[in-house]
Design an enzyme around this catalytic site. Sequence first.
Site, PDB file in Angstrom:
ATOM      1  N   GLU A 153       0.827  -1.212   0.000  1.00  0.00           N
ATOM      2  CA  GLU A 153       0.000   0.000   0.000  1.00  0.00           C
ATOM      3  C   GLU A 153       0.863   1.265   0.000  1.00  0.00           C
ATOM      4  O   GLU A 153       0.775   2.116   0.884  1.00  0.00           O
ATOM      5  CB  GLU A 153      -0.959  -0.009   1.194  1.00  0.00           C
ATOM      6  N   GLU A 348      -5.638  -8.361  -0.756  1.00  0.00           N
ATOM      7  CA  GLU A 348      -6.324  -8.154   0.518  1.00  0.00           C
ATOM      8  C   GLU A 348      -7.802  -7.906   0.256  1.00  0.00           C
ATOM      9  O   GLU A 348      -8.154  -7.070  -0.565  1.00  0.00           O
ATOM     10  CB  GLU A 348      -5.750  -6.958   1.294  1.00  0.00           C
TER      11      GLU A 348
END
Length: 450
Positions: A153, A348
């Site tokens: 991320e 995810e």
Amino acid sequence: MKLDVDVKDYHKQNEVTSADIERALNELNDEVNYPKRHGSDFYHRYKEDIALLAEMGFKVFRMSIAWARIFPNGDELEPNEEGLKFYDDVFDELLAHGIEPLVTMSHYEPPINLVLKYNGWYSRELITFFERYVKVICDRYKNKVKYWLTFNEIDSIIRHPYTTGGLVKDRFEGKNFEEVCYQAIHHQFVASALATKICKEIIPEAQVGCMITKLEFYPLTCKPEDVLATQQRMRKTYAFSDTQVFGEYPRYLLTYMENNNIHIVKQPGDDEIMKQYPVDFVSFSYYMSSCVAFEEEGLEKTAGNTVMALKNPYLTASEWGWQTDPIGLRISMVELYDRYRKPLFIVENGLGAKDQLVDGQVHDQYRIQYLKDHFNCMLDAIVEDGVELMGYTSWACIDLISESTKQMSKRYGYIYVDVDDYGKGTYNRYRKDSFYWYKKVIENNSVDFE
């Protein structure tokens, strides 16, 4: 931070200060404020956990290598053999069960010495240290790992600069902290490109991907100002994947920095290395969606994945306020694939919930429904929209400490871990109903087996 707070207030993230770090380092035996020091104890139980994943039929397992386990201070010349051996053992165990490792090189864990001595990723020196680390792990695991992600991320440095970049605001007194963040981002972009280069040279067949937080935003209304505000908000995420996929800063990001008096320092060759070594695929997290309006005053907001945003009146939400939107996953997949024309990997996705263990069982039908709805939308994106999807790994297959709330009680896994928010419990593993359901999904390659 203490955990005895209303979970609805978790999104009020405190800025990490130098005092916070000093206190944490001086309170190594504190069992109340730092439960993440225990986690789920995968370190000692990885064989048991991997056996459970194999029982489910897993073909791939996403995990991360902790940089500080390989180079405890980050700036050593020689790696820590004990740390390297641990990952050898984990990879061997996975491969023995026919499970392919998908490995993140840097996942919110720069060694603390690099924060205190070098001011985190603001320092150019971290590129050198990261190169050394990447060379070591790629060479060591070249026969065991084919799929790699560089930074987890990477876009999140704007939202939580300490967690992602090791940036402590009070250490940059007198500086434009937004400029500090973008300088750190530049160093991570260069480091990511160099990591891709190193990985390809050592493991020619390797695939290296970027990883972004796929925050899907909708205009609250069809008012043009709301649509424009939404477009601008989406760019804050796409700027990171655009740079890593196309190998250069998008014009809109350069314009933003120019308009906001943000000046980053580059070294000769930075642009060339970024251009020469873009990523092979785009991976992302997806949990929820939110809305955007040009004028937000007085409008209801709700929590999400490291964001606070406007509530969508058409969606339900988890106990923590994250709005459930499986169609948003399909929208995200189409947007990303149309934009990049590179394979996607969902790394995810999942539902955090307060699971109850009763007589060794957890009846989590709510999680099964969440997954079923998202899987159907994934299939629609593949079959109806032509999206190329490499794979899917959920967050998380085994209960762990939630990054957003620092709680164990916000559970995501198919496997229940008997431990509470303060690290108290047996740490025994229990199969949830979702464990058996997902096992059937894998066996049938379908959610329609009932």
